[in-house]
Design a protein around this motif. Sequence first.
Motif, PDB file in Angstrom:
ATOM      1  N   ALA A  64      27.274  49.865 -43.029  1.00 18.06           N
ATOM      2  CA  ALA A  64      28.277  49.289 -43.925  1.00 18.06           C
ATOM      3  C   ALA A  64      27.725  49.205 -45.339  1.00 18.06           C
ATOM      4  O   ALA A  64      26.515  49.093 -45.559  1.00 18.06           O
ATOM      5  CB  ALA A  64      28.697  47.900 -43.450  1.00 18.06           C
ATOM      6  N   LEU A  65      28.639  49.252 -46.295  1.00 18.04           N
ATOM      7  CA  LEU A  65      28.364  48.968 -47.704  1.00 18.04           C
ATOM      8  C   LEU A  65      29.220  47.777 -48.111  1.00 18.04           C
ATOM      9  O   LEU A  65      30.348  47.614 -47.633  1.00 18.04           O
ATOM     10  CB  LEU A  65      28.705  50.169 -48.585  1.00 18.04           C
ATOM     11  CG  LEU A  65      27.911  51.459 -48.338  1.00 18.04           C
ATOM     12  CD1 LEU A  65      28.547  52.618 -49.108  1.00 18.04           C
ATOM     13  CD2 LEU A  65      26.461  51.275 -48.752  1.00 18.04           C
ATOM     14  N   LEU A  66      28.688  46.945 -49.014  1.00 17.95           N
ATOM     15  CA  LEU A  66      29.377  45.727 -49.427  1.00 17.95           C
ATOM     16  C   LEU A  66      29.410  45.629 -50.941  1.00 17.95           C
ATOM     17  O   LEU A  66      28.366  45.733 -51.597  1.00 17.95           O
ATOM     18  CB  LEU A  66      28.645  44.502 -48.853  1.00 17.95           C
ATOM     19  CG  LEU A  66      29.011  43.129 -49.433  1.00 17.95           C
ATOM     20  CD1 LEU A  66      30.448  42.770 -49.079  1.00 17.95           C
ATOM     21  CD2 LEU A  66      28.039  42.060 -48.933  1.00 17.95           C
ATOM     22  N   ALA A  67      30.614  45.434 -51.504  1.00 18.22           N
ATOM     23  CA  ALA A  67      30.769  45.108 -52.922  1.00 18.22           C
ATOM     24  C   ALA A  67      31.356  43.709 -53.005  1.00 18.22           C
ATOM     25  O   ALA A  67      32.463  43.468 -52.524  1.00 18.22           O
ATOM     26  CB  ALA A  67      31.677  46.117 -53.611  1.00 18.22           C
ATOM     27  N   LEU A  68      30.606  42.796 -53.602  1.00 13.59           N
ATOM     28  CA  LEU A  68      30.973  41.378 -53.620  1.00 13.59           C
ATOM     29  C   LEU A  68      31.164  40.934 -55.071  1.00 13.59           C
ATOM     30  O   LEU A  68      30.229  41.008 -55.882  1.00 13.59           O
ATOM     31  CB  LEU A  68      29.870  40.562 -52.951  1.00 13.59           C
ATOM     32  CG  LEU A  68      30.040  39.041 -52.875  1.00 13.59           C
ATOM     33  CD1 LEU A  68      31.314  38.678 -52.121  1.00 13.59           C
ATOM     34  CD2 LEU A  68      28.815  38.412 -52.213  1.00 13.59           C
ATOM     35  N   THR A  69      32.382  40.497 -55.402  1.00 12.96           N
ATOM     36  CA  THR A  69      32.699  40.001 -56.737  1.00 12.96           C
ATOM     37  C   THR A  69      32.868  38.493 -56.664  1.00 12.96           C
ATOM     38  O   THR A  69      33.694  37.991 -55.901  1.00 12.96           O
ATOM     39  CB  THR A  69      33.992  40.653 -57.270  1.00 12.96           C
ATOM     40  OG1 THR A  69      33.848  42.067 -57.262  1.00 12.96           O
ATOM     41  CG2 THR A  69      34.277  40.197 -58.690  1.00 12.96           C
ATOM     42  N   LEU A  70      32.075  37.788 -57.475  1.00  9.03           N
ATOM     43  CA  LEU A  70      32.049  36.320 -57.439  1.00  9.03           C
ATOM     44  C   LEU A  70      32.397  35.747 -58.805  1.00  9.03           C
ATOM     45  O   LEU A  70      31.946  36.277 -59.834  1.00  9.03           O
ATOM     46  CB  LEU A  70      30.653  35.826 -57.056  1.00  9.03           C
ATOM     47  CG  LEU A  70      30.122  36.204 -55.666  1.00  9.03           C
ATOM     48  CD1 LEU A  70      28.634  35.888 -55.585  1.00  9.03           C
ATOM     49  CD2 LEU A  70      30.890  35.456 -54.599  1.00  9.03           C
ATOM     50  N   PRO A  71      33.164  34.655 -58.843  1.00 11.84           N
ATOM     51  CA  PRO A  71      33.437  34.014 -60.137  1.00 11.84           C
ATOM     52  C   PRO A  71      32.161  33.497 -60.804  1.00 11.84           C
ATOM     53  O   PRO A  71      32.023  33.539 -62.029  1.00 11.84           O
ATOM     54  CB  PRO A  71      34.373  32.855 -59.768  1.00 11.84           C
ATOM     55  CG  PRO A  71      34.936  33.221 -58.440  1.00 11.84           C
ATOM     56  CD  PRO A  71      33.877  34.019 -57.739  1.00 11.84           C
ATOM     57  N   GLU A  72      31.232  32.993 -59.980  1.00 10.12           N
ATOM     58  CA  GLU A  72      29.951  32.463 -60.447  1.00 10.12           C
ATOM     59  C   GLU A  72      28.881  32.815 -59.419  1.00 10.12           C
ATOM     60  O   GLU A  72      29.183  32.969 -58.234  1.00 10.12           O
ATOM     61  CB  GLU A  72      30.004  30.937 -60.608  1.00 10.12           C
ATOM     62  CG  GLU A  72      31.045  30.429 -61.593  1.00 10.12           C
ATOM     63  CD  GLU A  72      30.720  30.782 -63.031  1.00 10.12           C
ATOM     64  OE1 GLU A  72      29.530  31.062 -63.325  1.00 10.12           O
ATOM     65  OE2 GLU A  72      31.640  30.768 -63.862  1.00 10.12           O
TER      66      GLU A  72
ATOM     67  N   ASP B  29      26.921  46.250 -53.970  1.00  7.05           N
ATOM     68  CA  ASP B  29      26.880  45.823 -55.362  1.00  7.05           C
ATOM     69  C   ASP B  29      27.402  44.397 -55.450  1.00  7.05           C
ATOM     70  O   ASP B  29      28.197  43.963 -54.612  1.00  7.05           O
ATOM     71  CB  ASP B  29      27.736  46.756 -56.227  1.00  7.05           C
ATOM     72  CG  ASP B  29      27.542  46.526 -57.719  1.00  7.05           C
ATOM     73  OD1 ASP B  29      26.463  46.028 -58.112  1.00  7.05           O
ATOM     74  OD2 ASP B  29      28.463  46.820 -58.502  1.00  7.05           O
ATOM     75  N   THR B  30      26.947  43.664 -56.467  1.00  2.00           N
ATOM     76  CA  THR B  30      27.500  42.351 -56.783  1.00  2.00           C
ATOM     77  C   THR B  30      27.856  42.335 -58.261  1.00  2.00           C
ATOM     78  O   THR B  30      27.187  42.969 -59.086  1.00  2.00           O
ATOM     79  CB  THR B  30      26.495  41.223 -56.488  1.00  2.00           C
ATOM     80  OG1 THR B  30      25.293  41.461 -57.231  1.00  2.00           O
ATOM     81  CG2 THR B  30      26.171  41.140 -55.010  1.00  2.00           C
ATOM     82  N   THR B  31      28.928  41.608 -58.581  1.00  2.00           N
ATOM     83  CA  THR B  31      29.342  41.486 -59.978  1.00  2.00           C
ATOM     84  C   THR B  31      30.142  40.209 -60.156  1.00  2.00           C
ATOM     85  O   THR B  31      30.444  39.503 -59.187  1.00  2.00           O
ATOM     86  CB  THR B  31      30.159  42.724 -60.419  1.00  2.00           C
ATOM     87  OG1 THR B  31      30.326  42.701 -61.836  1.00  2.00           O
ATOM     88  CG2 THR B  31      31.524  42.749 -59.744  1.00  2.00           C
ATOM     89  N   ARG B  32      30.490  39.899 -61.413  1.00  2.00           N
ATOM     90  CA  ARG B  32      31.233  38.683 -61.726  1.00  2.00           C
ATOM     91  C   ARG B  32      32.722  38.993 -61.902  1.00  2.00           C
ATOM     92  O   ARG B  32      33.091  40.011 -62.509  1.00  2.00           O
ATOM     93  CB  ARG B  32      30.684  38.036 -63.002  1.00  2.00           C
ATOM     94  CG  ARG B  32      31.327  36.703 -63.351  1.00  2.00           C
ATOM     95  CD  ARG B  32      30.904  36.231 -64.740  1.00  2.00           C
ATOM     96  NE  ARG B  32      29.479  35.997 -64.813  1.00  2.00           N
ATOM     97  CZ  ARG B  32      28.890  34.820 -64.591  1.00  2.00           C
ATOM     98  NH1 ARG B  32      29.637  33.771 -64.255  1.00  2.00           N
ATOM     99  NH2 ARG B  32      27.594  34.678 -64.706  1.00  2.00           N
TER     100      ARG B  32
END
Length: 322
Positions: free
Chosen positions: A83-91, A119-122
Amino acid sequence: MEFSLIERIRLLTEQSRDDVKFGIGDDAAVLAVPAGQELAVAIDTLVEGVHFPRGTAAADIGWKALAVNLSDLAAMGASPAWALLALTLPEPDQTFVEGFAEGFAQLAKPHRLALVGGDTTRGPLSISVAVHGFVAPGKALMRSGAKVGDAVLVTGTLGDAAAGLHALANRFPVDDQRSGARDVLVARLNRPTPQLAAGSALRDLAHACIDISDGLIADLRHICTASGLGAEIDAALMPLSPALMTIYDDASALQFALGGGDDYELCFTVPMNRLANVQSDLSRLGCGVTRIGRIVEGSGVKVRGADGQWLESGQAGWDHFA
């Protein structure tokens, strides 16, 4: 902060596999597809307030983000691998990330699924997961193989998740039997079980298959469209859970089952001469299966009521852009 979050995700989801040559930590994963296998790939995005209610527990979000993708592999008869995961978080929220990763890992580890990058991003809370699985050449289940005379079957019970979402607005006294039923329905919403074993068992038996994500009528309609045929289903045969029937009347329960979505059960067609084998094989897996109708000449999905009359079929199912 981003890299410490990624490291926590890596540690909490770590799964050793010989076919993962290089995973999290490089610019790309290096993976080896086993000889004699084809690669099945699926991706889904979950957005807060659209695919899960605000306030949903992080662990439940992690579980569901993977489950909805594994359900796609199940519908293809594929076995999960990566699996690949892209996680976008407000903070940057380490508590949320750890809860999310723990929920993700609780579902991934029994299937030996390795998280190999991402990947992770805001931004507004959203999650994209891409899954990769293996299936023998020519054995993938498709939507397009249904034949006239096939039986239409579903795994599990239908309508629970949609009813769980509806029931979130209702609170019952702890000693009210509806309180326990509500908890069951909400659990079905937050932690669906992808029917991977059933999908694998159906590879040589089913003519067509799809997972029920957008509602039974909408998803069965996809099989009909792809196969150039129609379907007739019987409302009286819908598999409805005791929890659903404890809170809702017959008419409401049927509405949830036909058009609610988020069940992540399998809907599939099999020729009549294989029906007994399918029922026996899935029963041995501990997977409930119910025959609900048949494939016919024509187009679309018709629903016959308990009185034998055709019902008005207004359940279009989930549409992301409606």
